[in-house]
Structures are given as C-alpha cells and as structure tokens.
Write a protein that holds these residues in place. Structure first.
Motif, PDB file in Angstrom:
ATOM      1  N   PHE A  31       1.217  -1.066   0.141  1.00  0.00           N
ATOM      2  CA  PHE A  31      -0.328  -0.523   0.199  1.00  0.00           C
ATOM      3  C   PHE A  31       0.832   1.023  -0.038  1.00  0.00           C
ATOM      4  O   PHE A  31       1.551   1.650   0.620  1.00  0.00           O
ATOM      5  CB  PHE A  31      -0.936  -0.245   1.250  1.00  0.00           C
ATOM      6  CG  PHE A  31      -2.442  -0.848   1.171  1.00  0.00           C
ATOM      7  CD1 PHE A  31      -3.637  -0.958   0.659  1.00  0.00           C
ATOM      8  CD2 PHE A  31      -1.400  -2.266   2.214  1.00  0.00           C
ATOM      9  CE1 PHE A  31      -4.394  -2.101   0.713  1.00  0.00           C
ATOM     10  CE2 PHE A  31      -2.400  -3.173   1.910  1.00  0.00           C
ATOM     11  CZ  PHE A  31      -4.528  -2.735   1.303  1.00  0.00           C
ATOM     12  N   ASN A  63      -2.672   3.621  -4.792  1.00  0.00           N
ATOM     13  CA  ASN A  63      -3.557   2.765  -4.474  1.00  0.00           C
ATOM     14  C   ASN A  63      -5.180   2.611  -5.346  1.00  0.00           C
ATOM     15  O   ASN A  63      -5.553   3.746  -5.331  1.00  0.00           O
ATOM     16  CB  ASN A  63      -3.826   3.323  -2.841  1.00  0.00           C
ATOM     17  CG  ASN A  63      -3.282   2.838  -1.876  1.00  0.00           C
ATOM     18  OD1 ASN A  63      -2.257   1.921  -2.203  1.00  0.00           O
ATOM     19  ND2 ASN A  63      -2.544   3.619  -1.219  1.00  0.00           N
ATOM     20  N   ARG A  84      -8.433   1.246  -4.458  1.00  0.00           N
ATOM     21  CA  ARG A  84      -8.663   0.246  -3.624  1.00  0.00           C
ATOM     22  C   ARG A  84     -10.428  -0.177  -4.683  1.00  0.00           C
ATOM     23  O   ARG A  84     -10.763   0.241  -5.028  1.00  0.00           O
ATOM     24  CB  ARG A  84      -9.215   1.156  -2.777  1.00  0.00           C
ATOM     25  CG  ARG A  84      -7.665   1.723  -1.918  1.00  0.00           C
ATOM     26  CD  ARG A  84      -7.869   2.114  -0.376  1.00  0.00           C
ATOM     27  NE  ARG A  84      -7.003   2.873  -0.223  1.00  0.00           N
ATOM     28  CZ  ARG A  84      -6.094   2.220   0.940  1.00  0.00           C
ATOM     29  NH1 ARG A  84      -6.601   1.289   1.816  1.00  0.00           N
ATOM     30  NH2 ARG A  84      -5.324   3.170   1.498  1.00  0.00           N
ATOM     31  N   HIS A 122      -6.273  -3.133  -5.234  1.00  0.00           N
ATOM     32  CA  HIS A 122      -5.604  -4.023  -4.321  1.00  0.00           C
ATOM     33  C   HIS A 122      -8.204  -4.862  -4.042  1.00  0.00           C
ATOM     34  O   HIS A 122      -8.642  -4.129  -5.085  1.00  0.00           O
ATOM     35  CB  HIS A 122      -6.295  -3.068  -2.120  1.00  0.00           C
ATOM     36  CG  HIS A 122      -4.708  -1.970  -2.685  1.00  0.00           C
ATOM     37  ND1 HIS A 122      -3.687  -3.103  -2.436  1.00  0.00           N
ATOM     38  CD2 HIS A 122      -4.526  -1.151  -2.726  1.00  0.00           C
ATOM     39  CE1 HIS A 122      -2.616  -2.443  -2.253  1.00  0.00           C
ATOM     40  NE2 HIS A 122      -2.944  -0.949  -2.600  1.00  0.00           N
ATOM     41  N   CYS A 128       0.093  -5.622  -5.193  1.00  0.00           N
ATOM     42  CA  CYS A 128      -1.342  -5.732  -3.963  1.00  0.00           C
ATOM     43  C   CYS A 128      -1.347  -6.639  -2.835  1.00  0.00           C
ATOM     44  O   CYS A 128      -0.952  -7.760  -2.394  1.00  0.00           O
ATOM     45  CB  CYS A 128      -1.996  -6.764  -5.504  1.00  0.00           C
ATOM     46  SG  CYS A 128      -3.788  -7.818  -4.634  1.00  0.00           S
ATOM     47  N   ASP A 173      -3.320  -6.909  -0.700  1.00  0.00           N
ATOM     48  CA  ASP A 173      -4.252  -8.157   0.363  1.00  0.00           C
ATOM     49  C   ASP A 173      -4.252  -8.918  -0.577  1.00  0.00           C
ATOM     50  O   ASP A 173      -5.190  -9.963  -0.078  1.00  0.00           O
ATOM     51  CB  ASP A 173      -5.711  -6.665   0.716  1.00  0.00           C
ATOM     52  CG  ASP A 173      -6.424  -7.052  -1.096  1.00  0.00           C
ATOM     53  OD1 ASP A 173      -5.484  -7.619  -1.838  1.00  0.00           O
ATOM     54  OD2 ASP A 173      -7.416  -6.020  -0.716  1.00  0.00           O
TER      55      ASP A 173
END
Length: 719
Positions: free
Chosen positions: A278, A310, A312, A337, A364, A366
C-alpha cells in the motif's frame, strides 16, 4: 553429391523453393543457403525481408545493394554507436545528402524502419526521398536533445513527409513529452492514420500530463495500440485520473492494446520486499470510472495499468472487465487492491476473467493464498503468471495455483514477495517443473539453512485435501465443473473432486517422499535471476535448479550499492556454477544498477574494478555464443565503463561470437577481445539516460571504434 540423373533440391519448381526459403528465419542458415549456387543466392536475396546493418557509419560506400526486397530495415546499430549516421566523414563519400540518397535507394521497399537519430538532421536527410510505403518507424536515442533544435523538430519531417505512417515507437528515444503534441496538431491527416503509438519512454521523469494525453487521443482517434508513460500521483499537476481515463475510452474506442505506466514503475528496480503493498496516497480513480472505462473499450485484448498509487475496491470493476472486454487475453495490474476477495466459494474479481492467458500482478497489498487459488480456478487458461511485491502469498498458495494450471502454465515470475524466497518459490513450482519454459526468481537465500536437509518438508505434504484446514486458510473451497466455473452450491471440502471437476492429477498432489515430484526442468529455456550485490550465485543448484538440460539463455541482474559493503569472503560471484547447464549459449549479465566508486574509493573499500573482477571471475568456463554485459556505474560522474580486470576476464570467453557492452571502454581494453578466435560482432552501446555528450578519454571516439572494427574484421574466422 547426387549422381547423374538424380533429382536434387535445385530441380524443385521456383514457387516451392521460394516457400522453403521464406520459412527460414535464422540469419546464419540463410547465409549458408545463399552460398550453394547462384540460383539459391538469388532466391535468398528475394525472400529476405528483414535486415539489420552493423557496419561502420563512415563506410556507407560499401553499402550492400542486393537486398532490394527488404521491408524491415534496422539502422540503429550502425557504429560507431551513438554518433549521427551521416556525420562521419569519409574520403569516399563526403556529401551526407548523397549518402542518404544512396542508402534510401539501396532498400526501395522498406515499410518498417528502426533508426538511431541523434539529431533531426538524420531523419531530414534520409527522408529527402521518402519511402512511399513506410508504415512503421522506431527511433532510438539516449542523448539529450541538441540545444539548437526546436521542440518537435525530431518528428516534423517524419509526419510531414510520410503520409502513410501508421506506427511510431519512441520507447527508446530520449525526448520531452511536450515535443510530440504540436507535431500531431500540425499534421492532422497523418495523425488520424496512426494505429500504433508507443510513448512508454523510460527517460521521462513525469510523463505525459492529462491534457496532453487527451490531445493525443483526440488527434489519433483510430489508435489500436497505445502505450504511454504518465503519473497517477495527484500531488502533481496533470496527473492521470477519472477525466483522463474517460477521455481515452471516448476518443479511441478501437484500442486493442493499452498500457498506462506510471514513471515510477519504469525504473525496473526490484523494490523493498518489506513494503506492505500500500502506498501513502490513493490514485484518483473511482470504481464508477473504471466501469465506464472498461465499457468503452470492448475490443481490448491487452491491458496494463501500472498505477503506483492505491486503487482500492477494484473487485467489482474487474468483474465488469470480464463481461465488457470479452477478447481480453493479457492483463497487468500494479497497486490494485481487492482484485480477488476470495470470500466463500463464489468466484469474483479477476478470477472471473476466464479468457486470460497472461496475468501480471504487482504490489497488491491484500492478495493472499486463497486469492491465488481462486485465480487458478477461474483463469484456467493462464500461460503466463507474474507476481511481484505481494507479501501475503506463501508457498502453499503458489503451489496450489501451479497444480491447478499445470496443463497450461509455462511462464512464471516470482519477485519481491516476502514469504517466497528462492527455495520456497522453486518448491512451489514443482508441479510444473517438467513443463515450464521461462522462469524468473529472486536469489534470496534466507531459507537455505532450513532447507538443507529436507528442503522444506514441512510444506511438502500440503495438498488440496487439506484446504479446509482453518489454520492454513480459514475459507471454504468450492467444487468446479469441467469448464472451471463455480457451482452455486457451497460445500465444505475434504476436497477429493472427481477428475472431471478439477483437472489435477492425483499424483501431482503428492510428493515422492523427499519433497519432489521430479528433479529435472526438462523444457526450461530461459532463466532470469535477481540478486543483491555482495550475495553469491553459488547456492543456485542447491536450491533445485541443478538439472536444466534445455536451458539456452540466462539473465542475471545484480542490484545494490557497493559503497560500504565489506569485501566478499569468496573470490568469485559464482558464474562458474552455470557450467552445469550443457546448452547455455546466451547470457545477459546486468550490473548496471550496481553503484559504487569508479576511481575514488575511500581507504579500505573496493572500487568498481575490484567488484567487476568479483562478478566476472569464472565466466571463461562457460561456452557462450552471445554475451550482453552492463558494467556497474558511478552515478556521481554518470559513467559506466569497462575496467581492466573486466576486459581481461571477458577475453577468456573463447567461444564468443557476439559481445555487446552496454557502456564504454578504452581502445586498448577493446584490443583484448581480438584474442577471441571466432568473435564476429562487438558493440559498445551508451544506452543509458542521459548518455555522456563527450568523453575526454579514448572511450567511444569514432577513430578508436573504427580502428578496432577494422582489426576485428580483417581476421580470418574458420566458419
């Protein structure tokens, strides 16, 4: 020799022989075929469509004039490399304009041209009589724009004179983003005919601004391929956000290839494996805009979004990508992400892109093992899978993915993943060890001690039958039908699916007792390695790469700061261990990102010449045909030069035929290479930004290069 009356190949009809010759692409084979007889020579000349010239710029008077059917001409390697093509004076041809006309007339059918254009004069002279069917142009330059030239002067003649131009590649051309838009505006007809535009120039510091991208796409509405460097950082003026993406989709709906690369991603450095994935800032790209963006590009076949900020909650947008871009085969995502949520048994996100054949995921934050498993289940046609900077994935997830994709996956890259050091990554690839053709791994030896006796047996018993283990994943795993789609019914697994549900051989899920399915990488042809400066290459065979009978090419990238490093305990880096690969013939040894002291090392520290000795020790034991070598550099003086120890060690490579040094070298160091008996092609290339404008030594001088080339070419070579 055929006896009297016997039928030989020369009796075949010309139409058949033409097809046979056209099918041969290897240059040396074609050269040998042309020596058989006069008719074969004529056929070879008539069917040769691609030619790369590597002579000397001052010797254009001996330009070959018999390749009149060539359509793809590469002049970017005409040496002395880095000097203007028509600037070298010669007693035979003193008029640069006449030289340019003769070069143009020698190849009348050119449709694709690659050219080193240090100044606008080169293109101006070459296009005095333009090729009528010139479609594709690639320009190369590593030097800064000449001070006297105006912005856009490099492209003015090209767009004005070549009305049939449809493709322009500036990925290796040092220029400024503001150079191109005014030229496109001044030549609207040529701009409208453009189909391919590659502006992914690695020399950019900020890239194209939002308004420039909107202008370029508006002037070139028929683009099919667009690659450009930009910035997604909202702290900079002209950043790429929602408005820019919407404009691209609206202005160029015919795009089949789109690559948007943040300039921060173009350095190609490995990065810090301890990063979370991140960044501190978010990109200004909303989910609604991504949905609109994908919906406006229905013909996309390849999409790369190298966003270094990021993005998201991208899961839903990627599901739309699957439905709105049904032709998509290649996808690259950086800093996205939530690409695969892996909640329950339902496939989601990128796992729904079932037509993908190539997937690259970087940073990435997560993405975990269950996400990898979903990707393996959903993207069942993947041939290529690259993962970089994903700290949550482990050997278990990667191993399961390779099991799921065993029948298709042949190209894998694992880089900068905290829980996937070398030993773990290679163990995870065991299910496809006998199939993989291209591989990249980082040489990080953290797990060597743990793996010496059993090579990681704690993981080797892992199989899909234990996916329900809450300690490993904590999620349910869904059954699949024969086409890889998920069933709506959830089921708790002691997972033992029938063969028609998940195409994984039972034998693949079991190790042979010592942790391996096999020990041989039967089809591996290309191996790429990253290694930190000061580390050794020696543990590579111990990691499981000792048996690669088909390996032909290897690339080794050494990166790091030598300054302050202690003297290595060993005398050599470890190149001699590569002698265990019997078919290894090509090597790229890239020390260009290794930084140190060129001539000013403080007391007690090694300068770059000693580091080069360390890196190159043992290279003479390898039977290499081709070698590309990037010397380490001293950034303070912008110098990448071959040292005396390096020249002495390189001359021990007695089997070399091609040697390319991506830097400079003194003339007397170059003379060492004359002792290599079959060496035919040597190039010095200052291909780094910005290349030095002038050298005060004998490095890269026209006279020095010319004397060496003359001495090299006058030698007798047996074949």
């Amino acid at each position: 020799m055929a006896g009297t009356g016997e039928t030989t190949m020369t009796h075949l009809p010309p139409e058949i022989l033409t097809n046979v010759f056209s099918a041969v692409s290897d240059t040396r084979t074609r050269n040998a075929m042309s020596l058989v007889c006069r008719s074969f020579r004529c056929l070879e000349r008539r069917t040769r469509t691609s030619l790369t010239l590597r002579g000397n710029a001052r010797d254009l008077h001996i330009l070959p004039t018999c390749f009149r059917y060539v359509t793809d001409l590469d002049l970017s390697l005409v040496s002395p490399w880095g000097h203007a093509l028509f600037a070298a004076s010669t007693s035979h041809q003193s008029d640069p304009q006449q030289q340019a006309i003769e070069l143009r007339n020698a190849f009348p059918r050119v449709t694709s041209l690659t050219l080193y254009a240090r100044s606008p004069v080169t293109l101006h002279l070459l296009l005095l009589i333009p090729w009528p069917n010139l479609r594709h142009v690639k320009l190369v330059r590593w030097h800064v724009r000449p001070p006297a030239s105006q912005p856009g002067a490099d492209f003015a003649d090209l767009f004005h004179r070549c009305r049939s131009l449809t493709s322009l590649d500036l990925s290796s051309f040092y220029h400024w983003p503001e150079d191109l838009p005014p030229v496109l505006a001044a030549n609207p007809i040529t701009a409208a005919s453009m189909r391919r535009l590659n502006l992914l120039t690695t020399s950019f510091t900020e890239g194209f601004k939002s308004h420039e991208i909107q202008q370029i796409t508006a002037w070139c509405p028929n683009l099919e391929h667009l690659l450009l460097a930009c910035t997604f950082d909202a702290r900079y003026l002209g950043y790429v956000g929602d408005e820019t993406l919407t404009a691209i989709a609206s202005n160029c709906p015919k795009l089949t290839l789109l690559h948007l690369g943040d300039t921060a991603s173009l350095s190609n450095r490995r990065g810090n494996p301890n990063d979370s994935g991140f960044s501190d800032e978010d990109a200004r790209i909303s989910r609604a805009t991504m949905v609109e963006f994908f919906s406006g590009l229905p013909l996309l076949e390849e999409l790369v979004l190298d966003v270094c900020k990021n993005v998201r909650e991208s899961c839903f947008a990627l599901e739309v990508l699957n439905s709105k871009c049904p032709r998509l085969r290649t996808l690259g995502l950086r800093q996205f992400h939530g690409i695969c949520l892996a909640i329950g048994s339902q496939l989601d996100g990128v796992a729904l892109c079932q037509g993908l054949q190539s997937l690259s995921v970087a940073n990435c934050g997560d993405l975990n093992d269950m996400g990898l498993i979903e990707i393996g289940r959903g993207c069942s046609r993947l041939v290529k899978f690259h993962v970089q900077g994903c700290k949550l994935i482990t050997e278990k997830g990667l191993r399961t993915l390779t099991c799921l994709l065993r029948k298709t996956l042949v190209d894998v890259k694992v880089s900068c993943c905290l829980n996937l050091e070398t030993f773990a990554a290679l163990r995870a690839l065991e299910p496809i060890r006998d199939r993989i053709e291209r591989l990249h791994v980082d040489c990080v030896w953290n797990g060597m001690k743990e793996s010496d006796d059993g090579l990681g047996q704690s993981l080797l018993n892992f199989d899909l039958n234990k996916l329900e283990d809450e300690q490993c994943f904590g999620h349910d795993f869904a059954s699949m039908d024969s086409e890889g789609t998920s069933q709506n019914k959830r089921q708790r697994c002691s997972y033992s699916p029938p063969p028609e549900e998940v195409e994984i051989d039972d034998s693949l899920m079991q190790s042979n007792g010592n942790g391996y399915w096999g020990t041989t990488w039967d089809k591996l042809k290309y191996l790429s390695l990253w290694i930190g400066v000061g580390d050794m290459l020696s543990p590579l065979p111990m990691a499981g790469l000792e048996d690669c009978p088909s390996l032909e090419e290897i690339r080794i990238r050494v990166e790091g700061d030598c300054r302050g490093k202690p003297k290595p305990s060993e005398t050599e880096f470890g190149l001699s261990i590569l002698a265990c690969y019997p078919n290894l013939s090509k090597m790229q040894l890239d020390c260009g990102d290794t930084r140190g002291y060129a001539l000013t090392a403080p007391s007690g520290q090694m300068d770059l010449s000693l580091w080069e000795r360390f890196f190159l020790n043992g290279i003479g034991t390898l039977s290499l045909d081709e070698l590309d070598y990037w010397p380490p550099q001293d950034e303070d003086v912008n110098q990448r030069s071959l040292s005396l120890p390096a020249a002495g060690l390189l001359q021990e490579c007695y089997t070399l035929r091609k040697l390319f040094i991506h830097g400079t070298a003194h003339e007397h160091f170059m003379n060492f290479f004359l002792k290599i008996p079959n060496l035919r092609d040597v190039q010095l290339r200052e291909d780094y930004y910005p290349a030095p404008e002038s050298d005060m030594s004998t490095e890269m001088r026209v006279g020095s290069c010319s004397r060496f080339e003359y001495a090299l070419n006058r030698r007798q070579i047996s074949d």
